[in-house]
Design a protein around this motif. Sequence first.
Motif, mmCIF file in Angstrom:
data_model
loop_
_atom_site.group_PDB
_atom_site.id
_atom_site.type_symbol
_atom_site.label_atom_id
_atom_site.label_comp_id
_atom_site.label_asym_id
_atom_site.label_seq_id
_atom_site.Cartn_x
_atom_site.Cartn_y
_atom_site.Cartn_z
ATOM 1 N N ARG A 269 -19.724 9.348 4.971
ATOM 2 C CA ARG A 269 -18.987 9.254 3.709
ATOM 3 C C ARG A 269 -18.506 10.656 3.347
ATOM 4 O O ARG A 269 -19.299 11.579 3.190
ATOM 5 N N TYR A 270 -17.193 10.777 3.205
ATOM 6 C CA TYR A 270 -16.645 12.098 2.952
ATOM 7 C C TYR A 270 -15.285 11.990 2.282
ATOM 8 O O TYR A 270 -14.657 10.922 2.279
ATOM 9 N N CYS A 271 -14.871 13.073 1.739
ATOM 10 C CA CYS A 271 -13.558 13.188 1.108
ATOM 11 C C CYS A 271 -12.731 14.179 1.904
ATOM 12 O O CYS A 271 -13.232 15.243 2.294
ATOM 13 N N MET A 272 -11.492 13.818 2.146
ATOM 14 C CA MET A 272 -10.561 14.753 2.788
ATOM 15 C C MET A 272 -9.318 14.867 1.925
ATOM 16 O O MET A 272 -8.844 13.869 1.367
ATOM 17 N N ALA B 262 -10.039 4.406 -2.186
ATOM 18 C CA ALA B 262 -9.639 5.375 -3.203
ATOM 19 C C ALA B 262 -8.760 6.480 -2.634
ATOM 20 O O ALA B 262 -9.110 7.107 -1.617
ATOM 21 N N THR B 263 -7.632 6.694 -3.287
ATOM 22 C CA THR B 263 -6.772 7.837 -2.998
ATOM 23 C C THR B 263 -6.387 8.490 -4.315
ATOM 24 O O THR B 263 -6.385 7.848 -5.366
ATOM 25 N N PHE B 264 -6.076 9.770 -4.222
ATOM 26 C CA PHE B 264 -5.802 10.554 -5.415
ATOM 27 C C PHE B 264 -4.583 11.421 -5.159
ATOM 28 O O PHE B 264 -4.403 11.926 -4.047
ATOM 29 N N TYR B 265 -3.745 11.592 -6.192
ATOM 30 C CA TYR B 265 -2.519 12.357 -6.041
ATOM 31 C C TYR B 265 -2.281 13.251 -7.252
ATOM 32 O O TYR B 265 -2.595 12.884 -8.385
ATOM 33 N N ALA B 266 -1.669 14.381 -6.968
ATOM 34 C CA ALA B 266 -1.135 15.194 -8.051
ATOM 35 C C ALA B 266 0.083 14.489 -8.629
ATOM 36 O O ALA B 266 0.815 13.807 -7.909
ATOM 37 N N ASP B 267 0.302 14.660 -9.909
ATOM 38 C CA ASP B 267 1.434 13.988 -10.558
ATOM 39 C C ASP B 267 2.770 14.351 -9.914
ATOM 40 O O ASP B 267 3.685 13.530 -9.856
ATOM 41 N N SER B 268 2.856 15.564 -9.428
ATOM 42 C CA SER B 268 4.139 16.048 -8.885
ATOM 43 C C SER B 268 4.530 15.373 -7.581
ATOM 44 O O SER B 268 5.682 15.474 -7.155
ATOM 45 N N VAL B 269 3.587 14.689 -6.931
ATOM 46 C CA VAL B 269 3.904 14.117 -5.617
ATOM 47 C C VAL B 269 3.630 12.622 -5.519
ATOM 48 O O VAL B 269 3.968 12.003 -4.506
ATOM 49 N N LYS B 270 3.029 12.012 -6.515
ATOM 50 C CA LYS B 270 2.475 10.664 -6.341
ATOM 51 C C LYS B 270 3.510 9.583 -6.081
ATOM 52 O O LYS B 270 3.163 8.520 -5.563
ATOM 53 N N THR B 271 4.773 9.810 -6.401
ATOM 54 C CA THR B 271 5.785 8.801 -6.094
ATOM 55 C C THR B 271 6.477 9.095 -4.766
ATOM 56 O O THR B 271 7.288 8.294 -4.288
ATOM 57 N N ARG B 272 6.147 10.229 -4.121
ATOM 58 C CA ARG B 272 6.851 10.647 -2.912
ATOM 59 C C ARG B 272 5.942 10.817 -1.692
ATOM 60 O O ARG B 272 6.398 10.688 -0.555
#
Length: 125
Positions: free
Chosen positions: A31-34, A57-67
């Motif tokens: 179990r790890y996060c990359m 689960a995935t996580f994005y910065a607001d500046s890139v989350k639609t791209r």
Amino acid sequence: QVQLVESGGGSVQAGGSLRLSCAASGYGYSRYCMGWFRQSPGKEREGVAAAYSGGPATFYADSVKTRFTISLDNAKNTLYLQMNVLKPEDTAMYYCAASTGYCSNFNSPRSYTYWGQGTQVTVSS
């Protein structure tokens, strides 16, 4: 010894796409996060996206989350970052990072133990 090796960087025009890869070796955790970070000259290292090995689960910065789209192939121990509709402000050195456990505070460099050497992404207008 854990090693993270990035590839896939390059030069593209605005609106183009690139796919970054990060191959992990020597990583025996189940179990790890990359995550992906980027840094341009004179700026702090910025968290771009992260994925948890336990899924989905995935996580994005607001500046890139639609791209941008991050994905993790556990069988291949490889992390990907598909970057579409690239902008000049996406120009930076992109780094892969890894840590044990969940992606808590995914966009903080302090949350990660292992780092790759980086791959350069340059977007021209």
